[in-house]
Design a protein around this motif. Structure first.
Motif, mmCIF file in Angstrom:
data_model
loop_
_atom_site.group_PDB
_atom_site.id
_atom_site.type_symbol
_atom_site.label_atom_id
_atom_site.label_comp_id
_atom_site.label_asym_id
_atom_site.label_seq_id
_atom_site.Cartn_x
_atom_site.Cartn_y
_atom_site.Cartn_z
ATOM 1 N N THR A 85 -6.377 -2.219 -3.993
ATOM 2 C CA THR A 85 -6.971 -1.471 -2.877
ATOM 3 C C THR A 85 -5.929 -1.192 -1.799
ATOM 4 O OG1 THR A 85 -9.060 -2.573 -3.309
ATOM 5 C CG2 THR A 85 -8.835 -1.513 -1.166
ATOM 6 N N LEU A 86 -5.159 -2.214 -1.446
ATOM 7 C CA LEU A 86 -4.146 -2.026 -0.403
ATOM 8 C C LEU A 86 -3.102 -0.991 -0.821
ATOM 9 C CD1 LEU A 86 -2.649 -2.687 2.223
ATOM 10 C CD2 LEU A 86 -1.501 -4.542 0.995
ATOM 11 N N CYS A 87 -2.606 -1.103 -2.042
ATOM 12 C CA CYS A 87 -1.537 -0.185 -2.477
ATOM 13 C C CYS A 87 -2.050 1.253 -2.553
ATOM 14 C CB CYS A 87 -0.928 -0.664 -3.795
ATOM 15 S SG CYS A 87 0.016 -2.190 -3.552
ATOM 16 N N ARG A 88 -3.307 1.434 -2.980
ATOM 17 C CA ARG A 88 -3.914 2.772 -2.938
ATOM 18 C C ARG A 88 -3.847 3.340 -1.531
ATOM 19 N NH1 ARG A 88 -8.185 2.084 -6.899
ATOM 20 N NH2 ARG A 88 -7.486 3.346 -8.655
ATOM 21 N N LYS A 89 -4.222 2.515 -0.560
ATOM 22 C CA LYS A 89 -4.238 2.968 0.844
ATOM 23 C C LYS A 89 -2.833 3.300 1.322
ATOM 24 C CE LYS A 89 -8.204 0.328 2.462
ATOM 25 N NZ LYS A 89 -9.150 1.431 2.593
ATOM 26 N N LEU A 90 -1.865 2.440 0.978
ATOM 27 C CA LEU A 90 -0.489 2.664 1.445
ATOM 28 C C LEU A 90 0.061 3.960 0.867
ATOM 29 C CD1 LEU A 90 0.966 -0.963 1.324
ATOM 30 C CD2 LEU A 90 0.459 0.397 3.359
ATOM 31 N N ILE A 91 -0.235 4.207 -0.386
ATOM 32 C CA ILE A 91 0.237 5.452 -1.007
ATOM 33 C C ILE A 91 -0.450 6.654 -0.363
ATOM 34 C CG2 ILE A 91 0.095 6.786 -3.173
ATOM 35 C CD1 ILE A 91 0.926 4.187 -4.603
ATOM 36 N N HIS A 92 -1.700 6.459 -0.014
ATOM 37 C CA HIS A 92 -2.466 7.548 0.604
ATOM 38 C C HIS A 92 -1.925 7.920 1.997
ATOM 39 C CE1 HIS A 92 -5.889 10.068 1.541
ATOM 40 N NE2 HIS A 92 -6.068 9.388 2.663
ATOM 41 N N ILE A 93 -1.516 6.923 2.780
ATOM 42 C CA ILE A 93 -1.119 7.221 4.176
ATOM 43 C C ILE A 93 0.378 7.517 4.328
ATOM 44 C CG2 ILE A 93 -3.042 5.917 5.192
ATOM 45 C CD1 ILE A 93 -1.101 3.664 5.830
ATOM 46 N N THR A 94 1.149 7.374 3.250
ATOM 47 C CA THR A 94 2.582 7.691 3.319
ATOM 48 C C THR A 94 2.833 8.976 2.503
ATOM 49 O OG1 THR A 94 2.955 6.190 1.461
ATOM 50 C CG2 THR A 94 3.333 5.288 3.661
ATOM 51 N N PRO A 95 4.018 9.589 2.636
ATOM 52 C CA PRO A 95 4.267 10.850 1.929
ATOM 53 C C PRO A 95 4.098 10.731 0.409
ATOM 54 C CG PRO A 95 5.968 10.450 3.567
ATOM 55 C CD PRO A 95 5.138 9.217 3.523
ATOM 56 N N GLU A 96 3.680 11.817 -0.168
ATOM 57 C CA GLU A 96 3.374 11.900 -1.592
ATOM 58 C C GLU A 96 4.484 11.340 -2.492
ATOM 59 O OE1 GLU A 96 1.797 15.630 -4.195
ATOM 60 O OE2 GLU A 96 2.080 15.927 -2.054
ATOM 61 N N GLN A 97 5.739 11.603 -2.101
ATOM 62 C CA GLN A 97 6.877 11.189 -2.938
ATOM 63 C C GLN A 97 6.993 9.669 -3.064
ATOM 64 O OE1 GLN A 97 6.829 13.539 -0.667
ATOM 65 N NE2 GLN A 97 8.478 15.019 -0.873
#
Ligand SMILES: *Cc1c(COP(=O)(O)O)cnc(C)c1O
Length: 429
Positions: free
Chosen positions: A90-102
């Motif tokens: 869940t956390l990593c999903r969120k981190l990827i979501h709020i940081t740039p796509e790359q």
């Protein structure tokens, strides 16, 4: 806590950057709530530090506590080697979501310094996989990246006392610190030293590492976004990975969710820590691109060689997710810009004070750079007697309150700082 406990602490327990022979005074805190620290004599202090950038939603936050309790009833910890769990996902999903796509591959670890070690190891292994021998890092003076050896080696040589560890620290490249401030006009000269070094040592440089916009523990300076724009461009042109250390600035502190957004750039490796869990647990994340992750994974070891015991700790992940949930409700931006407005209005006039050299404000960070070194023990006693908690260093008094601080408490913090400037005993004159 009684006098017996306090004497035990003095005699047996190290505190940050302290002497065992002549320790600085440490004040006993028995609980904390919102923006208040409660001393064992029952008095409360208004906290201006967010416990070193971390407690952005205030102490003893009901929602964060609830997330921790919910997780603890399932499991506090399991090894991350060969096992996984919903809190990390869940956390990593969120981190990827709020940081740039790359940025899409995440390494979770225990602390900011370790995150920097990991970022540096990532770039070293990246070049190794490509069959190139690149071991030097390029950074800028006045930086701070942590106290472990590799992190220290890219922190400012003077501030981080490289002389104490001569011949043990790898030698890296230090460009002149940026001089153009965040609010001043950009001068192309500012990037000259950086560009010269990257050009001269192009084939030796493993990565560029720096703090975005705010140089924290290295001097609390705010530099011009154009500097970062040009660093990004140079790294792109020379095909050198750019490591951005957002450990202090991440999660809204500067008025943007991440400070690199002030420059509209995207890092190749991003380090997060400090406020990641809202200051409740120790956790860091190092996020990189698929390209770097895959290149490392294709290398001679076929894997990335790091794996801390407490990697992906479920409690830390669960509470970090909830901290991001709170940020995603978007109250933080109004709060931080509100704090910025008050800090500018109230602190800028202090520029006229004879003990003051400079005043700077960015987001929820206010800095008073004094003309003189500060007597830390004395100024801290003065602050505590006046009901506030701030921890200056060198000649810097700085504020970075929790985003939830109310106006009255913020005014109080500023009023006491103002009073302290007239106290002779607070300075080494
Ligand atoms: C605090 C800090 C670190 C080190 O983090 P720790 O959790 O103290 O190890 C690294 N980089 C920056 C910019 C920091 O402010």
């Amino acid at each position: 806590m009684n006098q017996y406990d306090i004497d035990f602490d003095l005699k047996h327990i190290w505190h940050p950057y302290s002497s065992m022979i002549n320790p600085i005074t440490c004040y006993p805190i028995i609980s904390a709530k919102g923006i208040f620290l409660k001393l064992n004599n029952g008095k409360s202090l208004i906290d201006g530090m967010s416990s070193w950038w971390s407690v952005i939603h205030g102490y003893n936050n009901t929602r964060l506590n609830k997330a921790l309790n919910k997780q603890i009833s399932k499991m506090s910890h399991i090894m991350f080697g060969g096992l996984t769990h919903p809190a990390a996902i869940t956390l990593c999903r969120k981190l990827i979501h709020i940081t740039p796509e790359q940025l899409e591959c995440i390494f979770l670890a225990d602390s900011g310094s370790v995150s920097v070690e990991i970022a540096m190891k990532m770039s070293l292994q990246y070049w190794q996989s490509l069959g190139e021998n690149r071991k030097v890092f390029l950074t800028i003076r006045n930086g701070y990246h942590g106290d472990t050896f590799f992190a220290m080696s890219v922190s400012d040589p003077q501030n981080s006392m490289h002389s104490l560890y001569k011949n043990l620290l790898p030698i890296h490249l230090f460009a002149d610190a940026p001089k153009c401030t965040f609010e001043s006009q950009w001068h192309q000269d500012d990037i000259y030293s950086f560009n010269k070094l990257i050009d001269q040592y192009e084939k030796k440089i493993s990565a560029v590492i720096l703090e975005p916009i705010v140089q924290g523990a290295g001097g609390m300076k705010f530099y011009h976004p154009e500097y970062l724009v040009q660093v990004r461009k140079a790294c792109h042109d020379y095909k050198i990975p750019l490591i951005i250390d957002e450990i202090a600035t991440g999660f809204g502190r500067t008025g943007k969710l991440f400070a690199y957004e002030h420059a509209g750039i995207i890092p190749d490796i991003l380090c997060l820590g400090k406020s990641l869990t809202g200051g409740t647990m120790t956790l860091s994340a190092t996020i990189t691109t698929r390209k770097i992750a895959n290149t490392i994974s294709n290398g001679q070891s076929n894997c990335f060689m790091h794996g801390p015991t407490f990697m992906g700790n479920p409690l830390a992940c669960a509470v970090a997710s909830e901290s991001i949930n709170i940020l995603q409700e978007h109250k933080w931006k109004k709060q931080v810009l509100g704090i910025q407005k008050i800090l500018r209005y109230m602190l800028y006039p202090l520029k006229e004070h004879p003990h003051v050299f400079d005043v700077r404000v960015l987001g929820a960070i206010g800095v008073i750079e004094c003309q003189y070194l500060i007597n830390i023990n004395n100024i801290q006693r003065f602050f505590v007697e006046n009901g506030i908690w701030i921890r200056p260093f060198n000649n810097l008094i700085y504020l970075m309150p929790a985003y939830i601080i109310d106006k009255k408490s913020l005014y109080r913090l500023i009023a006491v700082i103002k009073k302290s400037l007239d106290q002779k005993q607070c300075f080494i004159l």
